[in-house]
Motif scaffolding. Structure first.
Motif, mmCIF file in Angstrom:
data_model
loop_
_atom_site.group_PDB
_atom_site.id
_atom_site.type_symbol
_atom_site.label_atom_id
_atom_site.label_comp_id
_atom_site.label_asym_id
_atom_site.label_seq_id
_atom_site.Cartn_x
_atom_site.Cartn_y
_atom_site.Cartn_z
ATOM 1 N N LYS A 33 13.876 15.561 -3.312
ATOM 2 C CA LYS A 33 14.893 15.304 -4.333
ATOM 3 C C LYS A 33 14.961 13.828 -4.691
ATOM 4 O O LYS A 33 15.381 13.481 -5.799
ATOM 5 C CB LYS A 33 16.256 15.784 -3.825
ATOM 6 C CG LYS A 33 16.345 17.295 -3.621
ATOM 7 C CD LYS A 33 17.687 17.704 -3.028
ATOM 8 C CE LYS A 33 17.772 19.225 -2.880
ATOM 9 N NZ LYS A 33 19.035 19.657 -2.256
ATOM 10 N N ASN A 34 14.598 12.959 -3.752
ATOM 11 C CA ASN A 34 14.745 11.527 -3.992
ATOM 12 C C ASN A 34 13.598 10.956 -4.817
ATOM 13 O O ASN A 34 12.486 11.508 -4.845
ATOM 14 C CB ASN A 34 14.829 10.770 -2.663
ATOM 15 C CG ASN A 34 16.251 10.658 -2.152
ATOM 16 O OD1 ASN A 34 17.126 11.418 -2.546
ATOM 17 N ND2 ASN A 34 16.489 9.703 -1.268
ATOM 18 N N GLU A 35 13.883 9.837 -5.440
ATOM 19 C CA GLU A 35 12.881 9.060 -6.168
ATOM 20 C C GLU A 35 11.771 8.658 -5.198
ATOM 21 O O GLU A 35 12.041 8.253 -4.075
ATOM 22 C CB GLU A 35 13.585 7.818 -6.708
ATOM 23 C CG GLU A 35 12.995 7.191 -7.911
ATOM 24 C CD GLU A 35 14.003 6.215 -8.543
ATOM 25 O OE1 GLU A 35 14.148 5.096 -8.004
ATOM 26 O OE2 GLU A 35 14.636 6.596 -9.538
ATOM 27 N N ARG A 36 10.494 8.748 -5.642
ATOM 28 C CA ARG A 36 9.408 8.449 -4.719
ATOM 29 C C ARG A 36 8.129 8.125 -5.475
ATOM 30 O O ARG A 36 7.968 8.469 -6.653
ATOM 31 C CB ARG A 36 9.162 9.616 -3.761
ATOM 32 C CG ARG A 36 8.816 10.931 -4.448
ATOM 33 C CD ARG A 36 9.089 12.110 -3.533
ATOM 34 N NE ARG A 36 8.733 13.393 -4.148
ATOM 35 C CZ ARG A 36 9.545 14.067 -4.969
ATOM 36 N NH1 ARG A 36 10.727 13.585 -5.297
ATOM 37 N NH2 ARG A 36 9.161 15.227 -5.476
ATOM 38 N N ALA A 37 7.237 7.471 -4.774
ATOM 39 C CA ALA A 37 5.902 7.211 -5.305
ATOM 40 C C ALA A 37 4.896 7.911 -4.410
ATOM 41 O O ALA A 37 5.097 8.009 -3.196
ATOM 42 C CB ALA A 37 5.628 5.712 -5.343
ATOM 43 N N VAL A 38 3.836 8.414 -5.002
ATOM 44 C CA VAL A 38 2.761 9.074 -4.248
ATOM 45 C C VAL A 38 1.503 8.223 -4.417
ATOM 46 O O VAL A 38 0.967 8.114 -5.521
ATOM 47 C CB VAL A 38 2.517 10.509 -4.753
ATOM 48 C CG1 VAL A 38 1.394 11.168 -3.962
ATOM 49 C CG2 VAL A 38 3.810 11.339 -4.659
ATOM 50 N N LEU A 39 1.059 7.615 -3.320
ATOM 51 C CA LEU A 39 -0.120 6.746 -3.346
ATOM 52 C C LEU A 39 -1.293 7.503 -2.749
ATOM 53 O O LEU A 39 -1.319 7.773 -1.542
ATOM 54 C CB LEU A 39 0.122 5.469 -2.539
ATOM 55 C CG LEU A 39 0.937 4.334 -3.170
ATOM 56 C CD1 LEU A 39 2.339 4.785 -3.549
ATOM 57 C CD2 LEU A 39 0.996 3.142 -2.221
#
Length: 293
Positions: free
Chosen positions: A188-194
């Motif tokens: 649900k939270n804001e996130r980045a996928v690297l």
């Protein structure tokens, strides 16, 4: 105090913590914190840092600087050179950050968990079917950065970062109380996928997850800062070659990084839930070439 009384007191404490850190305008408070922390006024800076020290175990003895322009400058502080050397063993994948080790283990098909009894899924976390397949039945570890910790994160191994996807979302607190009470919180939270790939071909993915008061995630290799003001779905194809220990970016305030690795990687001996780990210390061990044959 009786056992029943102790349980009741702990429950009330949890209720109060959850109320104070989640039943508030989280997004508005996070935006305010992003603005407030950058005020370069000495009195505001000094009072803010003093309050931070009062309510945490903030230790600035390792900081490269001895003075800071603002609260943000203190949040995103560098350390003195040489304090987080990455383990030189090429078979070792190191922790990207200073953290408390949380839930970790084998991904069951595409299911992992944020805390015991609280599962979530790779498709919900990553939003990319092809990447889900790369990590199905793999390994995962949750690294939680406390607010007082060093907030920069580093490359866990020599690798090439191929793609970054920023996923908009909420900013729930990521402490154990919230993880126990909010289902699928990381999704649900804001996130980045690297998305990264080691020189030997294995997929390694880092998922920095924002939280309340985390105004942004800075990625140096893209020269970009990702936050609620980032417009639309943000996907960045890239070809960034990094060495183990290279600085990748920072969080503002504290948060979490989820590390996804192949299923034949093993956890190193000191990876124990609730233990503290530092950037550069062993996290996973890659299988030897011989053991794969």
């Amino acid at each position: 105090m009786t056992i029943r009384g102790l349980i009741s007191a702990l429950t009330q404490q949890e209720d109060l913590n959850f109320l104070l850190t989640n039943r508030i305008p989280r997004a508005a408070l996070t935006r305010f914190m992003g603005w407030f922390s950058k005020i370069e006024q000495p009195q505001i800076r000094d009072i803010s840092i003093a309050c931070w020290r009062l309510f945490s175990d903030l230790d600035l003895s390792e900081a490269r600087q001895t003075s800071f322009k603002s609260l943000h400058d203190c949040f995103t502080r560098e350390l003195r050179p040489g304090l987080r050397p990455p383990d030189p063993d090429p078979s070792v994948v190191v922790s990207p950050c200073d953290a408390i080790i949380g839930a970790h283990g084998r991904i069951q098909d595409a299911e992992l968990f944020q805390i015991k009894g609280a599962p979530y899924s790779l498709p919900d976390l990553l939003g990319d079917p092809a990447l889900v397949e790369q990590h199905r039945n793999g390994r995962f570890v949750t690294l939680r950065l406390m607010s007082s910790m060093y907030h920069r994160f580093h490359a866990p191994h020599d690798c090439r970062i191929e793609r970054v996807t920023f996923i908009h979302g909420d900013v729930w607190n990521v402490n154990p109380i919230a993880l126990k009470r909010v289902e699928r919180l990381f999704c649900k939270n804001e996130r980045a996928v690297l998305q990264a790939r080691l020189a030997t071909g294995e997929a390694l993915t880092l998922v920095p997850v924002a939280a309340i008061l985390v105004a942004s995630i800075r990625l140096h290799f893209l020269d970009v800062t990702l936050n609620a003001r980032t417009k639309g779905p943000a996907a960045f194809s890239c070809d960034a070659s990094v060495r183990k220990g290279d600085e990748l970016g920072w969080f503002e305030h504290g948060s979490t990084i989820i590390v996804l690795a192949p299923g034949d990687f093993e956890f190193c001996d000191d990876v124990v839930e609730s233990a503290r780990i530092f950037a550069g210390q062993p996290l996973f061990r890659k299988p030897s070439v011989r053991s794969r044959v």
